[in-house]
Structure formats: C-alpha cells, structure tokens
Design an enzyme around this catalytic site. Structure first.
Site, mmCIF file in Angstrom:
data_model
loop_
_atom_site.group_PDB
_atom_site.id
_atom_site.type_symbol
_atom_site.label_atom_id
_atom_site.label_comp_id
_atom_site.label_asym_id
_atom_site.label_seq_id
_atom_site.Cartn_x
_atom_site.Cartn_y
_atom_site.Cartn_z
ATOM 1 N N ASP A 125 0.050 5.163 0.943
ATOM 2 C CA ASP A 125 -0.125 6.119 2.037
ATOM 3 C C ASP A 125 -0.348 5.392 3.362
ATOM 4 O OD1 ASP A 125 0.022 8.098 0.057
ATOM 5 O OD2 ASP A 125 -2.143 8.049 -0.253
ATOM 6 N N CYS A 157 -16.504 0.246 -8.868
ATOM 7 C CA CYS A 157 -15.533 -0.533 -9.642
ATOM 8 C C CYS A 157 -15.273 -1.853 -8.926
ATOM 9 C CB CYS A 157 -14.230 0.246 -9.779
ATOM 10 S SG CYS A 157 -13.383 0.475 -8.191
ATOM 11 N N ASP A 173 0.873 -1.156 0.000
ATOM 12 C CA ASP A 173 0.000 0.000 0.000
ATOM 13 C C ASP A 173 0.924 1.224 0.000
ATOM 14 O OD1 ASP A 173 -2.486 1.515 0.431
ATOM 15 O OD2 ASP A 173 -1.657 1.864 2.425
#
Length: 172
Positions: free
Chosen positions: A19, A107, A17
């Site tokens: 942030d 999405c 990941d």
C-alpha cells in the site's frame, strides 16, 4: 517457495511494500475491499520489467487491520486477488506475499523490524541480502532492509515512484 532469480538477474529478490508503493493507500491506511485496489501510475509496468529481468518480486506488508478486526482474512485475500488481476493486465505478477497480521509491539515481523525479510530469506537460502533490494513508501519499510544490507529506496525521498526505482535497479 519462489525459486532462484534468473542466472543473469541483477538482484536475488526485489522486495516491495504494498500500500502506497504498488497500489493507492486508502484513507486510514487499509485497503479492505477488492474494488478499492487501484495501481499507482507505472507500478504494473515496473513490476513487469522486474519479472522480465528474471528477478523474483516479493511483497512485504504490514496489515494491522487483520489484528484489529478492521480487515478480515477474506477481505485481505480478495484484495490480494484483485491486485494480482490488476498487475496481470500489465503482464506483471508477484512471486510471493509476506504479511505481518499483528498489532504494534506484538511480534518480530512488523516493519520496521526485519522479521518478514528474515522469514523470506530463511525460506530462500540462495538469496543473499546484499543482492536484494527493497522499494517502499515509508522509513519503516526501508529501515529493516538497510539494516540487513539491502539496497533500499523510499518513494518521494530517494526516487519519485516505483518505476523510477526499477529504472535504477535495472540500470536502464
């Protein structure tokens, strides 16, 4: 896209990941300016260790700010470039970044769904999920990886930081 791991690499791909895992997460969750990129302690060195071990490093990141207009594609590109520069200062690099620019429920790639991982794996058919790992700072990062059979570490729960996860992954 990224090419296979080294012949002796312990993992085909290590997914990270962005942030909160590699760099400091800004208040509100978005890093929208290049000058705001600050690596978390030990992150650069940890990624450099993965690079030296011949393991491709792929970022999988939700960037809802792109959908809401809070972050432009130009800002995202500038932040990505600043992250590359910060990592290079530690002899580290990212091999690829897979980004979900969508809003919630619009999405199949927004974590905790597994679409970003599936996109990378489809582009890299030599990579097998059971030979991949993920390090993230939230359950929404680890859930899709675990669902695909990857080894996954949540910072602050399974390991203290990215460097701790890399220690375990590399067995040193």
């Amino acid at each position: 896209m990224i090419g296979p791991a080294g012949a002796l690499a312990a993992y085909d791909i290590v997914f990270l990941d962005r942030d909160g895992t590699i760099n400091v997460r800004e208040e509100g969750g978005y890093v929208a300016a290049a000058e705001s990129v600050v690596l978390l302690p030990g992150a650069g060195e940890a990624i450099a260790r993965l690079n030296a071990a011949g393991i491709p490093v792929v970022v999988v990141t939700n960037q809802r700010g792109l959908a809401t207009g809070r972050v432009t594609w130009e800002q995202f590109a500038a932040v990505s470039a600043a992250l590359d520069v910060a990592l290079a200062a530690h002899g580290a690099h990212l091999d690829h970044t897979a980004v979900c620019p969508h809003d919630h429920d619009s999405c199949n790639c927004r974590k905790p769904l597994d679409g970003l991982f599936r996109q990378v794996l489809a582009a890299e058919p030599w990579a097998q999920p059971e030979r991949c790992a993920l390090v993230g700072d939230m359950p929404t990062d680890t859930a899709p990886a675990r669902g695909l059979g990857m080894r996954a570490f949540q910072l602050g729960v399974d390991v203290p930081d990215l460097a701790g996860a890399v220690e375990i992954l590399l067995g040193a």
